[in-house]
Design a protein around this motif. Structure first.
Motif, mmCIF file in Angstrom:
data_model
loop_
_atom_site.group_PDB
_atom_site.id
_atom_site.type_symbol
_atom_site.label_atom_id
_atom_site.label_comp_id
_atom_site.label_asym_id
_atom_site.label_seq_id
_atom_site.Cartn_x
_atom_site.Cartn_y
_atom_site.Cartn_z
ATOM 1 N N LEU A 1 0.826 -1.201 0.000
ATOM 2 C CA LEU A 1 0.000 0.000 0.000
ATOM 3 C C LEU A 1 0.867 1.261 0.000
ATOM 4 C CD1 LEU A 1 -2.740 1.387 0.214
ATOM 5 C CD2 LEU A 1 -2.601 1.149 2.703
ATOM 6 N N ALA A 2 1.917 1.263 0.829
ATOM 7 C CA ALA A 2 2.820 2.412 0.876
ATOM 8 C C ALA A 2 3.516 2.606 -0.461
ATOM 9 C CB ALA A 2 3.848 2.226 1.995
ATOM 10 N N PHE A 3 3.898 1.478 -1.100
ATOM 11 C CA PHE A 3 4.578 1.547 -2.381
ATOM 12 C C PHE A 3 3.694 2.207 -3.442
ATOM 13 C CE2 PHE A 3 7.346 0.417 -5.776
ATOM 14 C CZ PHE A 3 6.551 -0.034 -6.819
ATOM 15 N N PHE A 4 2.426 1.771 -3.526
ATOM 16 C CA PHE A 4 1.526 2.330 -4.533
ATOM 17 C C PHE A 4 1.174 3.785 -4.234
ATOM 18 C CE2 PHE A 4 0.577 -2.220 -5.393
ATOM 19 C CZ PHE A 4 0.931 -2.225 -6.731
ATOM 20 N N VAL A 5 1.109 4.160 -2.958
ATOM 21 C CA VAL A 5 0.864 5.559 -2.612
ATOM 22 C C VAL A 5 2.018 6.434 -3.096
ATOM 23 C CG1 VAL A 5 0.687 7.188 -0.693
ATOM 24 C CG2 VAL A 5 -0.674 5.100 -0.674
ATOM 25 N N VAL A 6 3.252 5.960 -2.872
ATOM 26 C CA VAL A 6 4.426 6.705 -3.327
ATOM 27 C C VAL A 6 4.455 6.806 -4.843
ATOM 28 C CG1 VAL A 6 6.947 6.671 -3.435
ATOM 29 C CG2 VAL A 6 5.795 6.157 -1.283
ATOM 30 N N MET A 7 4.151 5.700 -5.538
ATOM 31 C CA MET A 7 4.145 5.729 -7.002
ATOM 32 C C MET A 7 3.093 6.693 -7.537
ATOM 33 S SD MET A 7 6.546 3.844 -8.107
ATOM 34 C CE MET A 7 6.072 3.684 -9.815
ATOM 35 N N TYR A 8 1.939 6.736 -6.919
ATOM 36 C CA TYR A 8 0.887 7.670 -7.351
ATOM 37 C C TYR A 8 1.322 9.108 -7.127
ATOM 38 C CZ TYR A 8 -3.525 10.172 -7.535
ATOM 39 O OH TYR A 8 -4.515 11.054 -7.857
ATOM 40 N N ALA A 9 1.956 9.358 -5.977
ATOM 41 C CA ALA A 9 2.405 10.723 -5.687
ATOM 42 C C ALA A 9 3.454 11.177 -6.684
ATOM 43 C CB ALA A 9 2.953 10.796 -4.264
ATOM 44 N N VAL A 10 4.335 10.267 -7.107
ATOM 45 C CA VAL A 10 5.379 10.612 -8.075
ATOM 46 C C VAL A 10 4.782 10.870 -9.447
ATOM 47 C CG1 VAL A 10 7.390 9.715 -9.300
ATOM 48 C CG2 VAL A 10 7.203 9.411 -6.833
ATOM 49 N N SER A 11 3.723 10.129 -9.809
ATOM 50 C CA SER A 11 3.156 10.237 -11.157
ATOM 51 C C SER A 11 2.302 11.469 -11.354
ATOM 52 C CB SER A 11 2.314 8.998 -11.468
ATOM 53 O OG SER A 11 1.182 8.942 -10.620
ATOM 54 N N VAL A 12 1.803 12.082 -10.276
ATOM 55 C CA VAL A 12 0.928 13.250 -10.386
ATOM 56 C C VAL A 12 1.773 14.510 -10.346
ATOM 57 C CG1 VAL A 12 -0.944 14.548 -9.324
ATOM 58 C CG2 VAL A 12 -1.017 12.050 -9.345
#
Length: 291
Positions: free
Chosen positions: A28-39
């Motif tokens: 969950l933390a990994f996908f949150v970080v990836m989403y934050a980087v992509s936006v």
């Protein structure tokens, strides 16, 4: 005889839940970080890119690249590398790009015609108004795509008036005769000094500068210049060419500028014409000044 009881250890069948829960949390933390980087915050990114362009003098567009489009990233990178190889002194400025964009619908032959027409007009006006130009009462400045004729207000109007002096009409009529045979757009700009004016006719410098510009436009229209291609603009005291601390400076700021734009009107459709562009929309490097 005493019996010894041996304690049996009970197997914990739910021990797997602990590492499983840790794994889910990490995912969950990994996908949150990836989403934050992509936006990408486009507003903040634009502020950052503009700051970098201003600081380093780069003309490379720094637009955010959407994640997931590697072809766009590679193409932009290649284009930017090519631009970096251009010497700084030959690099195209944003203002030059604006000029090219304004004429992007015009073919090379038409561009050549515009450049030739500006040069010919400047030569004709120099020949017609040579004496006044030599006396510094009129200045003719030639740019690549437009021509500016600056006339000192003392030659045209008395103090606080927008009525043309009789002695000024022959010079303006000569300019009108040259412009009337040209397919050009004409902006007449009125400018004043910063001394306030207040009378029943002109309560401020806005009305005075606009009135003087309109007077020149009206004279041009009476002498064959197409009124549909003319604009009267009043700037009051807010675009001085020098400071107003001295009488000489104020005299220079009291002027009428005639801007001639041979470029065609920007027509976006058969029934709609885009807003008239001002001289400032056509900034270009100097190509000579007639004195």
């Amino acid at each position: 005889m005493a019996h010894k009881h041996r304690c049996e250890e009970h197997t914990n069948h739910e021990a797997w839940a602990i590492p499983y829960g840790d794994l889910i949390t990490l995912l969950l933390a990994f996908f949150v970080v990836m989403y934050a980087v992509s936006v990408v915050d486009a507003g903040k990114y634009r502020v950052l890119s503009n700051s970098l362009v201003e600081a380093f003098g780069s003309q490379i567009p720094l637009d955010p690249i959407q994640v997931g489009d590697p072809s766009l990233a590679s193409n932009l990178a290649a284009d930017n590398i090519k631009r970096l190889l251009v010497p700084i002194e030959n690099a195209t400025s944003p203002t030059d790009v604006a000029v090219e964009n304004s004429l992007e619908a015009v073919d090379n032959a038409e561009r050549a015609r515009i450049l030739k027409e500006v040069k010919e007009m400047s030569q004709e006006i120099e020949s017609s108004l040579g004496g006044l130009i030599n006396d510094d009462k009129i200045q003719v400045t030639r740019k690549a795509y437009w021509l500016e004729i600056t006339i000192n207000s003392s030659l045209l109007f008395s103090s606080g008036s927008a009525t043309l002096e009789a002695a000024a009409k022959p010079a303006l009529e000569s300019v009108a005769a040259i412009l009337a045979k040209r397919d050009a757009r004409i902006h007449v700009e009125g400018h004043t000094d910063n001394l306030p004016i207040k009378n029943p006719i002109y309560p401020s410098n806005w009305e005075l500068s606009s009135g003087r510009a309109a007077t020149v436009v009206n004279l041009f229209a009476q002498n064959g210049v197409n009124p549909e291609r003319m604009v009267a603009i009043g700037y009051a005291e807010f675009q001085p060419v020098t400071n107003n601390d001295s009488e000489n400076g104020r005299a220079q700021n009291r002027r009428v500028s005639i801007i001639v734009l041979p470029a065609p009107l920007q027509v976006s459709s058969e029934t709609k014409i885009e807003p008239e562009r001002l001289r400032s929309d056509y900034y270009e490097p100097d190509v000579g000044q007639i004195r």
